[in-house]
Write a protein that holds these residues in place. Sequence first.
Motif, PDB file in Angstrom:
ATOM      1  N   PHE A  35      -1.479  10.852  -0.776  1.00 39.34           N
ATOM      2  CA  PHE A  35      -0.562   9.889  -0.166  1.00 39.34           C
ATOM      3  C   PHE A  35      -1.176   9.272   1.085  1.00 39.34           C
ATOM      4  CE2 PHE A  35       2.747   9.016   2.990  1.00 39.34           C
ATOM      5  CZ  PHE A  35       3.504   8.082   2.312  1.00 39.34           C
ATOM      6  N   PHE A  36      -1.640  10.098   2.010  1.00 36.70           N
ATOM      7  CA  PHE A  36      -2.210   9.575   3.256  1.00 36.70           C
ATOM      8  C   PHE A  36      -3.577   8.941   3.019  1.00 36.70           C
ATOM      9  CE2 PHE A  36       0.781  12.717   5.127  1.00 36.70           C
ATOM     10  CZ  PHE A  36       1.498  11.829   5.925  1.00 36.70           C
ATOM     11  N   VAL A  75      -6.590  12.074 -18.568  1.00 40.59           N
ATOM     12  CA  VAL A  75      -5.140  11.831 -18.565  1.00 40.59           C
ATOM     13  C   VAL A  75      -4.725  11.068 -17.313  1.00 40.59           C
ATOM     14  CG1 VAL A  75      -2.857  12.912 -18.542  1.00 40.59           C
ATOM     15  CG2 VAL A  75      -4.672  13.844 -19.997  1.00 40.59           C
ATOM     16  N   ILE A  76      -5.193  11.528 -16.158  1.00 44.06           N
ATOM     17  CA  ILE A  76      -4.771  10.941 -14.882  1.00 44.06           C
ATOM     18  C   ILE A  76      -5.309   9.527 -14.719  1.00 44.06           C
ATOM     19  CG2 ILE A  76      -4.936  11.183 -12.378  1.00 44.06           C
ATOM     20  CD1 ILE A  76      -4.940  14.182 -12.750  1.00 44.06           C
ATOM     21  N   GLY A  77      -6.553   9.287 -15.103  1.00 50.96           N
ATOM     22  CA  GLY A  77      -7.138   7.952 -14.945  1.00 50.96           C
ATOM     23  C   GLY A  77      -6.350   6.859 -15.656  1.00 50.96           C
ATOM     24  N   PRO A  78      -6.162   6.949 -16.975  1.00 51.10           N
ATOM     25  CA  PRO A  78      -5.369   5.928 -17.682  1.00 51.10           C
ATOM     26  C   PRO A  78      -3.924   5.832 -17.201  1.00 51.10           C
ATOM     27  CG  PRO A  78      -6.672   7.203 -19.232  1.00 51.10           C
ATOM     28  CD  PRO A  78      -6.783   7.892 -17.905  1.00 51.10           C
ATOM     29  N   LEU A  79      -3.316   6.972 -16.836  1.00 55.14           N
ATOM     30  CA  LEU A  79      -1.930   6.953 -16.376  1.00 55.14           C
ATOM     31  C   LEU A  79      -1.803   6.163 -15.075  1.00 55.14           C
ATOM     32  CD1 LEU A  79       0.999   7.877 -16.595  1.00 55.14           C
ATOM     33  CD2 LEU A  79       0.345  10.007 -15.450  1.00 55.14           C
ATOM     34  N   LEU A  80      -2.704   6.412 -14.135  1.00 52.86           N
ATOM     35  CA  LEU A  80      -2.670   5.657 -12.886  1.00 52.86           C
ATOM     36  C   LEU A  80      -3.032   4.196 -13.115  1.00 52.86           C
ATOM     37  CD1 LEU A  80      -4.100   7.925 -10.038  1.00 52.86           C
ATOM     38  CD2 LEU A  80      -1.893   6.801 -10.155  1.00 52.86           C
ATOM     39  N   GLY A  81      -3.980   3.954 -14.024  1.00 52.78           N
ATOM     40  CA  GLY A  81      -4.326   2.568 -14.337  1.00 52.78           C
ATOM     41  C   GLY A  81      -3.130   1.811 -14.877  1.00 52.78           C
ATOM     42  N   LEU A  82      -2.333   2.474 -15.721  1.00 47.30           N
ATOM     43  CA  LEU A  82      -1.132   1.841 -16.268  1.00 47.30           C
ATOM     44  C   LEU A  82      -0.112   1.563 -15.170  1.00 47.30           C
ATOM     45  CD1 LEU A  82       0.557   0.969 -18.746  1.00 47.30           C
ATOM     46  CD2 LEU A  82       1.336   3.344 -18.921  1.00 47.30           C
ATOM     47  N   LEU A  83       0.095   2.521 -14.271  1.00 44.08           N
ATOM     48  CA  LEU A  83       1.102   2.362 -13.222  1.00 44.08           C
ATOM     49  C   LEU A  83       0.663   1.379 -12.143  1.00 44.08           C
ATOM     50  CD1 LEU A  83       2.195   6.088 -12.785  1.00 44.08           C
ATOM     51  CD2 LEU A  83       3.405   4.277 -14.004  1.00 44.08           C
ATOM     52  N   LEU A  84      -0.648   1.270 -11.899  1.00 39.75           N
ATOM     53  CA  LEU A  84      -1.146   0.371 -10.859  1.00 39.75           C
ATOM     54  C   LEU A  84      -1.547  -0.996 -11.400  1.00 39.75           C
ATOM     55  CD1 LEU A  84      -3.307   2.864  -8.731  1.00 39.75           C
ATOM     56  CD2 LEU A  84      -0.954   2.093  -8.329  1.00 39.75           C
ATOM     57  N   GLY A  85      -1.371  -1.207 -12.703  1.00 42.57           N
ATOM     58  CA  GLY A  85      -1.590  -2.535 -13.269  1.00 42.57           C
ATOM     59  C   GLY A  85      -3.000  -2.841 -13.711  1.00 42.57           C
ATOM     60  N   ASP A  86      -3.855  -1.837 -13.849  1.00 41.89           N
ATOM     61  CA  ASP A  86      -5.227  -2.080 -14.314  1.00 41.89           C
ATOM     62  C   ASP A  86      -5.633  -0.899 -15.195  1.00 41.89           C
ATOM     63  OD1 ASP A  86      -7.824  -2.809 -14.767  1.00 41.89           O
ATOM     64  OD2 ASP A  86      -8.376  -3.035 -12.660  1.00 41.89           O
ATOM     65  N   MET A 121       0.827  -1.211   0.000  1.00 45.27           N
ATOM     66  CA  MET A 121       0.000   0.000   0.000  1.00 45.27           C
ATOM     67  C   MET A 121       0.863   1.264   0.000  1.00 45.27           C
ATOM     68  SD  MET A 121      -3.179   0.787  -0.167  1.00 45.27           S
ATOM     69  CE  MET A 121      -4.014  -0.696   0.384  1.00 45.27           C
ATOM     70  N   LEU A 122       2.035   1.171   0.624  1.00 50.27           N
ATOM     71  CA  LEU A 122       2.929   2.323   0.659  1.00 50.27           C
ATOM     72  C   LEU A 122       3.386   2.700  -0.745  1.00 50.27           C
ATOM     73  CD1 LEU A 122       4.614   4.407   2.193  1.00 50.27           C
ATOM     74  CD2 LEU A 122       6.396   2.661   2.448  1.00 50.27           C
ATOM     75  N   LEU A 123       3.736   1.693  -1.559  1.00 51.68           N
ATOM     76  CA  LEU A 123       4.178   1.966  -2.925  1.00 51.68           C
ATOM     77  C   LEU A 123       3.061   2.610  -3.742  1.00 51.68           C
ATOM     78  CD1 LEU A 123       6.298   1.732  -5.131  1.00 51.68           C
ATOM     79  CD2 LEU A 123       5.450  -0.578  -5.615  1.00 51.68           C
ATOM     80  N   GLU A 124       1.838   2.109  -3.600  1.00 51.39           N
ATOM     81  CA  GLU A 124       0.713   2.695  -4.323  1.00 51.39           C
ATOM     82  C   GLU A 124       0.468   4.135  -3.883  1.00 51.39           C
ATOM     83  OE1 GLU A 124      -2.634   0.173  -3.804  1.00 51.39           O
ATOM     84  OE2 GLU A 124      -1.838  -1.458  -5.036  1.00 51.39           O
ATOM     85  N   ALA A 125       0.607   4.403  -2.590  1.00 51.09           N
ATOM     86  CA  ALA A 125       0.418   5.765  -2.085  1.00 51.09           C
ATOM     87  C   ALA A 125       1.466   6.706  -2.686  1.00 51.09           C
ATOM     88  CB  ALA A 125       0.499   5.769  -0.566  1.00 51.09           C
ATOM     89  N   ILE A 126       2.702   6.238  -2.788  1.00 50.95           N
ATOM     90  CA  ILE A 126       3.762   7.061  -3.372  1.00 50.95           C
ATOM     91  C   ILE A 126       3.485   7.312  -4.854  1.00 50.95           C
ATOM     92  CG2 ILE A 126       6.217   7.126  -3.966  1.00 50.95           C
ATOM     93  CD1 ILE A 126       6.769   5.568  -1.410  1.00 50.95           C
ATOM     94  N   ILE A 127       3.034   6.285  -5.577  1.00 46.87           N
ATOM     95  CA  ILE A 127       2.751   6.426  -7.009  1.00 46.87           C
ATOM     96  C   ILE A 127       1.652   7.456  -7.239  1.00 46.87           C
ATOM     97  CG2 ILE A 127       1.796   5.256  -9.025  1.00 46.87           C
ATOM     98  CD1 ILE A 127       3.239   2.733  -8.117  1.00 46.87           C
ATOM     99  N   VAL A 128       0.578   7.352  -6.462  1.00 40.97           N
ATOM    100  CA  VAL A 128      -0.542   8.288  -6.629  1.00 40.97           C
ATOM    101  C   VAL A 128      -0.101   9.705  -6.282  1.00 40.97           C
ATOM    102  CG1 VAL A 128      -2.850   8.893  -5.821  1.00 40.97           C
ATOM    103  CG2 VAL A 128      -2.257   6.497  -6.200  1.00 40.97           C
ATOM    104  N   ALA A 129       0.680   9.863  -5.219  1.00 35.33           N
ATOM    105  CA  ALA A 129       1.146  11.197  -4.826  1.00 35.33           C
ATOM    106  C   ALA A 129       2.040  11.801  -5.904  1.00 35.33           C
ATOM    107  CB  ALA A 129       1.888  11.114  -3.496  1.00 35.33           C
ATOM    108  N   VAL A 130       2.933  11.001  -6.469  1.00 29.68           N
ATOM    109  CA  VAL A 130       3.825  11.504  -7.517  1.00 29.68           C
ATOM    110  C   VAL A 130       3.034  11.900  -8.756  1.00 29.68           C
ATOM    111  CG1 VAL A 130       5.673  10.851  -9.103  1.00 29.68           C
ATOM    112  CG2 VAL A 130       5.838  10.246  -6.690  1.00 29.68           C
ATOM    113  N   VAL A 131       2.026  11.102  -9.123  1.00 31.67           N
ATOM    114  CA  VAL A 131       1.203  11.421 -10.292  1.00 31.67           C
ATOM    115  C   VAL A 131       0.461  12.739 -10.074  1.00 31.67           C
ATOM    116  CG1 VAL A 131      -0.830  10.717 -11.614  1.00 31.67           C
ATOM    117  CG2 VAL A 131       0.970   9.059 -11.111  1.00 31.67           C
ATOM    118  N   VAL A 132      -0.105  12.930  -8.892  1.00 28.84           N
ATOM    119  CA  VAL A 132      -0.801  14.186  -8.592  1.00 28.84           C
ATOM    120  C   VAL A 132       0.184  15.356  -8.631  1.00 28.84           C
ATOM    121  CG1 VAL A 132      -2.011  15.475  -6.788  1.00 28.84           C
ATOM    122  CG2 VAL A 132      -2.633  13.103  -7.271  1.00 28.84           C
TER     123      VAL A 132
END
Length: 274
Positions: free
Chosen positions: A155-156, A32-43, A1-12
């Motif tokens: 992140f939080f 833009v943000i939806g597909p980008l996060l989907g790609l980084l989070l594996g869905d 969960m920590l890695l996902e939180a960091i990924i989302v924070a960096v994308v924002v």
Amino acid sequence: MLLEAIIVAVVVFLTVGGQELLGFTMLGRPIVIGPLLGLLLGDIQTGLLVGAALETIFMGVVNIGGASSAEPGLATALATAFAINMNAGVEVAIPIAVPLGIIGLQVKTLLYVGVVGPFAVKFDNMAQEGNSKGIAKLHFGLWALQWFIYSLIPFFAILFGSNATQRVLEQIPEVIVHGLSIAGNLLPAVGMAMLLKILWDDKVAVYYFLGFVLIAYFQTPLIAVAVLAVIIAVVSASRDLDLKQIKQQLTSVPKGVATMSKNKADQELDEFFK
């Protein structure tokens, strides 16, 4: 969960903050943000679905001056991450995204006032001193600080989970959420009035009233009004270009030649009526 939180924070940080720094207004949009996060989070499929759905909701949200209602970037990032983590779809993302978008804008405004605002005098002083390097350093430093603080929200939120975020939202009194919604609906009108006050010109005011009549009385779709506006703009630009060319031709003709041409034309006109 920590890695996902960091990924989302960096994308924002890079998208929502990047559009403010670079002026790329589409960088922080849900599509833009939806597909980008989907790609980084594996869905990526869920990211595409959530991004497209939220883009239709926030499509008319363009926060310019006082015309501010919601911040779609933060809302999309959190909604997409929650939908992927919960293996859910758009039906879970939308109820979370709308209040987050309203609250996210209020937080962003507070950061503008609390982080950037106090340094306005500093910018003025450095401008008077001609300290361009200092202005650049302070500008980029404040940008990084502001959006780093802003990216701590997703992140939080991801770190503690969607249920905790939902409970925090539910703790906010309904009267406050209702007030924020009303203010969000009123601010676009205030912002439009502010923009009209700056851009108002009696020569083009007739087009404003034409658009108002088409929308309010004839219920013309916005796309049709936009197409009509493009046609009017093209016709007006073509007319102005023709007038400019005629003016240039008249000014480029020597005075003696112009007088001779005028006398010859008068003679031909007199002979015609004889």
